[in-house]
Design a protein around this motif. Structure first.
Motif, PDB file in Angstrom:
ATOM      1  N   THR A  19      61.392 -26.680 -42.022  1.00 57.28           N
ATOM      2  CA  THR A  19      60.934 -27.762 -41.163  1.00 57.28           C
ATOM      3  C   THR A  19      62.121 -28.676 -40.851  1.00 57.28           C
ATOM      4  O   THR A  19      63.224 -28.499 -41.376  1.00 57.28           O
ATOM      5  N   GLN A 129      47.687 -28.020 -38.269  1.00 55.74           N
ATOM      6  CA  GLN A 129      48.940 -28.050 -39.009  1.00 55.74           C
ATOM      7  C   GLN A 129      48.836 -28.898 -40.266  1.00 55.74           C
ATOM      8  O   GLN A 129      49.562 -28.666 -41.235  1.00 55.74           O
ATOM      9  N   GLU A 134      52.290 -24.133 -41.463  1.00 58.17           N
ATOM     10  CA  GLU A 134      52.841 -23.084 -40.585  1.00 58.17           C
ATOM     11  C   GLU A 134      51.975 -22.805 -39.357  1.00 58.17           C
ATOM     12  O   GLU A 134      52.335 -21.970 -38.521  1.00 58.17           O
ATOM     13  N   ILE A 136      50.225 -22.467 -35.851  1.00 55.94           N
ATOM     14  CA  ILE A 136      50.857 -22.471 -34.528  1.00 55.94           C
ATOM     15  C   ILE A 136      49.826 -22.717 -33.432  1.00 55.94           C
ATOM     16  O   ILE A 136      48.625 -22.494 -33.605  1.00 55.94           O
ATOM     17  N   ARG A 152      54.680 -25.753 -32.468  1.00 55.61           N
ATOM     18  CA  ARG A 152      54.203 -26.479 -33.640  1.00 55.61           C
ATOM     19  C   ARG A 152      54.695 -27.914 -33.533  1.00 55.61           C
ATOM     20  O   ARG A 152      55.672 -28.207 -32.822  1.00 55.61           O
ATOM     21  N   ALA A 184      58.076 -22.549 -31.873  1.00 51.10           N
ATOM     22  CA  ALA A 184      58.038 -21.806 -33.137  1.00 51.10           C
ATOM     23  C   ALA A 184      58.592 -20.403 -32.948  1.00 51.10           C
ATOM     24  O   ALA A 184      58.813 -19.683 -33.911  1.00 51.10           O
ATOM     25  N   ASP A 185      58.814 -20.008 -31.700  1.00 45.54           N
ATOM     26  CA  ASP A 185      59.370 -18.705 -31.339  1.00 45.54           C
ATOM     27  C   ASP A 185      60.107 -18.868 -30.020  1.00 45.54           C
ATOM     28  O   ASP A 185      59.540 -19.408 -29.063  1.00 45.54           O
ATOM     29  N   GLY A 188      62.332 -19.917 -34.688  1.00 40.99           N
ATOM     30  CA  GLY A 188      61.438 -20.661 -35.551  1.00 40.99           C
ATOM     31  C   GLY A 188      60.926 -19.761 -36.656  1.00 40.99           C
ATOM     32  O   GLY A 188      61.595 -18.818 -37.056  1.00 40.99           O
ATOM     33  N   HIS A 189      59.708 -20.028 -37.109  1.00 39.67           N
ATOM     34  CA  HIS A 189      59.169 -19.235 -38.218  1.00 39.67           C
ATOM     35  C   HIS A 189      58.296 -18.078 -37.747  1.00 39.67           C
ATOM     36  O   HIS A 189      57.744 -17.346 -38.562  1.00 39.67           O
TER      37      HIS A 189
END
Length: 205
Positions: A19, A129, A134, A136, A152, A184-185, A188-189
């Motif tokens: 984060t 969240q 995590e 999304i 996110r 997040a993409d 990101g994760h």
């Protein structure tokens, strides 16, 4: 209903993201076809300038801290051109319990707008969240490029801003000095992969 099977995970067991505060986040694998498939499902509503929303569900990979989206559930809902509200949430909860699924986030369309998180989207996502760091939010914008985004809330900044916001109007501005949400993409994760996923449309139940 039988518990949903877990697809192959392409994320290595030691992979993780951070984060804004440097806290570890579990990576999340999502099916790369989910965006266009949801846009296809939402097409009748999009033609009527109505939003469509769905819930992203999945599981934790045994033996590693990785989340995998396995199922897209379309709940009963009411919609306008810029809002979508789920109905009969008990049915959604029962379905998830029967299939042993976690809530990993949500997805919705902007039938006539670009791909971004509105103030209403930000407040809606806050609850997701807050429950799961995590979680999304996927926004699909069928008429524009890009056609989708995976987002996110930033933490800190975004989570704090939305938590302290007392505005009652559905759509309102927030302090522009803070970055409230982020992709997040990619970077990101979230990791996209090619695999089959289940679609459950409760609107037809």
């Amino acid at each position: 209903m039988s518990p949903t099977a877990l697809p192959q995970c392409v994320i290595s067991p030691d992979e993780y993201a951070l984060t804004e505060a440097g806290e570890r986040m579990r990576p999340m694998q999502i099916p790369e076809d989910i965006f266009e498939e949801f846009i296809r499902i939402a097409e009748p509503n999009t033609q009527q300038n109505l939003e469509t929303c769905g819930v992203l569900c999945g599981k934790v990979v045994p033996g590693q801290e990785t989340l995998v989206v396995t199922t897209l559930i379309i709940p009963k809902q009411k919609a306008t051109s810029d809002t979508c509200t789920t109905e009969n949430e008990e049915e959604l909860v029962v379905t998830q319990m029967q299939l042993e699924l976690l809530t990993l986030g949500w997805i919705h369309t902007h039938p006539s707008q670009t791909c971004f998180m509105s103030s209403l989207d930000l407040h809606t996502h806050f609850s997701y969240q807050q429950f799961m760091p995590e979680a999304i939010a996927i926004v699909c914008s069928p008429k524009y490029d890009p056609r989708y985004g995976v987002f996110r809330l930033t933490d800190p900044s975004g989570m704090d801003v939305i938590k302290s916001c007392k505005q009652e109007a559905a759509f309102h501005p927030h302090d522009g000095s803070d970055i409230i949400y982020t992709n997040a993409d990619p970077d990101g994760h979230v990791v996209k992969a090619r695999y089959s996923f289940e679609i459950i449309d409760l609107r037809n139940a």
